[in-house]
Structures are given as C-alpha cells and as structure tokens.
Write a protein that holds these residues in place. Sequence first.
Motif, PDB file in Angstrom:
ATOM      1  N   GLU A  45       0.824  -1.206   0.000  1.00  0.00           N
ATOM      2  CA  GLU A  45       0.000   0.000   0.000  1.00  0.00           C
ATOM      3  C   GLU A  45       0.861   1.260   0.000  1.00  0.00           C
ATOM      4  O   GLU A  45       0.579   2.214  -0.729  1.00  0.00           O
ATOM      5  N   VAL A  46       1.921   1.254   0.806  1.00  0.00           N
ATOM      6  CA  VAL A  46       2.817   2.406   0.858  1.00  0.00           C
ATOM      7  C   VAL A  46       3.501   2.607  -0.494  1.00  0.00           C
ATOM      8  O   VAL A  46       3.588   3.729  -1.001  1.00  0.00           O
ATOM      9  N   LEU A  47       3.978   1.521  -1.100  1.00  0.00           N
ATOM     10  CA  LEU A  47       4.604   1.624  -2.418  1.00  0.00           C
ATOM     11  C   LEU A  47       3.648   2.203  -3.450  1.00  0.00           C
ATOM     12  O   LEU A  47       4.029   3.057  -4.254  1.00  0.00           O
ATOM     13  N   GLU A  48       2.411   1.753  -3.424  1.00  0.00           N
ATOM     14  CA  GLU A  48       1.412   2.267  -4.365  1.00  0.00           C
ATOM     15  C   GLU A  48       1.234   3.774  -4.176  1.00  0.00           C
ATOM     16  O   GLU A  48       1.204   4.530  -5.153  1.00  0.00           O
ATOM     17  N   LEU A  49       1.143   4.210  -2.929  1.00  0.00           N
ATOM     18  CA  LEU A  49       0.987   5.641  -2.651  1.00  0.00           C
ATOM     19  C   LEU A  49       2.224   6.431  -3.077  1.00  0.00           C
ATOM     20  O   LEU A  49       2.107   7.545  -3.622  1.00  0.00           O
ATOM     21  N   LEU A  50       3.408   5.900  -2.828  1.00  0.00           N
ATOM     22  CA  LEU A  50       4.638   6.580  -3.230  1.00  0.00           C
ATOM     23  C   LEU A  50       4.716   6.749  -4.744  1.00  0.00           C
ATOM     24  O   LEU A  50       5.056   7.835  -5.239  1.00  0.00           O
ATOM     25  N   VAL A  55       4.298  10.195  -9.521  1.00  0.00           N
ATOM     26  CA  VAL A  55       3.779  10.381 -10.875  1.00  0.00           C
ATOM     27  C   VAL A  55       2.934  11.651 -10.941  1.00  0.00           C
ATOM     28  O   VAL A  55       3.079  12.466 -11.857  1.00  0.00           O
ATOM     29  N   LYS A  56       2.066  11.834  -9.961  1.00  0.00           N
ATOM     30  CA  LYS A  56       1.185  13.002  -9.931  1.00  0.00           C
ATOM     31  C   LYS A  56       1.982  14.299  -9.875  1.00  0.00           C
ATOM     32  O   LYS A  56       1.599  15.299 -10.469  1.00  0.00           O
ATOM     33  N   GLN A  57       3.115  14.281  -9.161  1.00  0.00           N
ATOM     34  CA  GLN A  57       3.928  15.484  -9.012  1.00  0.00           C
ATOM     35  C   GLN A  57       5.002  15.611 -10.092  1.00  0.00           C
ATOM     36  O   GLN A  57       5.829  16.521 -10.048  1.00  0.00           O
ATOM     37  N   GLY A  58       4.998  14.683 -11.051  1.00  0.00           N
ATOM     38  CA  GLY A  58       5.948  14.740 -12.154  1.00  0.00           C
ATOM     39  C   GLY A  58       7.377  14.406 -11.754  1.00  0.00           C
ATOM     40  O   GLY A  58       8.318  14.784 -12.445  1.00  0.00           O
ATOM     41  N   GLU A  59       7.535  13.695 -10.666  1.00  0.00           N
ATOM     42  CA  GLU A  59       8.868  13.313 -10.202  1.00  0.00           C
ATOM     43  C   GLU A  59       9.300  12.001 -10.859  1.00  0.00           C
ATOM     44  O   GLU A  59       8.462  11.171 -11.201  1.00  0.00           O
ATOM     45  N   LEU A  60      10.595  11.844 -11.003  1.00  0.00           N
ATOM     46  CA  LEU A  60      11.118  10.580 -11.520  1.00  0.00           C
ATOM     47  C   LEU A  60      11.008   9.518 -10.440  1.00  0.00           C
ATOM     48  O   LEU A  60      11.244   9.791  -9.260  1.00  0.00           O
TER      49      LEU A  60
END
Length: 74
Positions: A45-50, A55-60
């Motif tokens: 669950e934590v990995l999914e949120l990370l 992705v939402k914030q456009g980070e690699l």
Amino acid sequence: MKSHYTIIIQWSDEDQCYVVSLPEWGEFCHTHGETYSEALTNAQEVLELLVESAVKQGELLPEPNVFGTSLQAV
C-alpha cells in the motif's frame, strides 16, 4: 500496480512487530505490521501511494534494485 521495488521485512524485538524497509525510497521509508502478512500488505500500500504521488507530481521514480545487478560478486 506492478512494481519491482525491494521490500525488506524483519522482526523487531524492540518494537514487537515486523518492520518493513523500502530501500529505493530512502533510508527513512518504513512501515510495519503485527504479522508478516500485514507488514507485506502495508508495504504494498505504501509503495502504491509513493508511486502515485511521484507520478502526480511529475517526479522521476527511483530505479528498482534488480537481483544480479545490485549485488557484487563475492
């Protein structure tokens, strides 16, 4: 979500629970569970949120550690 990120689950005598480390996401990225199964579920669950947040914030996304490429030959 399918990912290839490392999940390390270890028993903690001090905390009396299973502590999970997610090394690709930094040394302070942890979760836990009272059972091994709960610890694994929490880690997923934590990995999914990370991943969703990055992705939402456009980070690699961090590069996954892959068996055979992150270990040095003995």
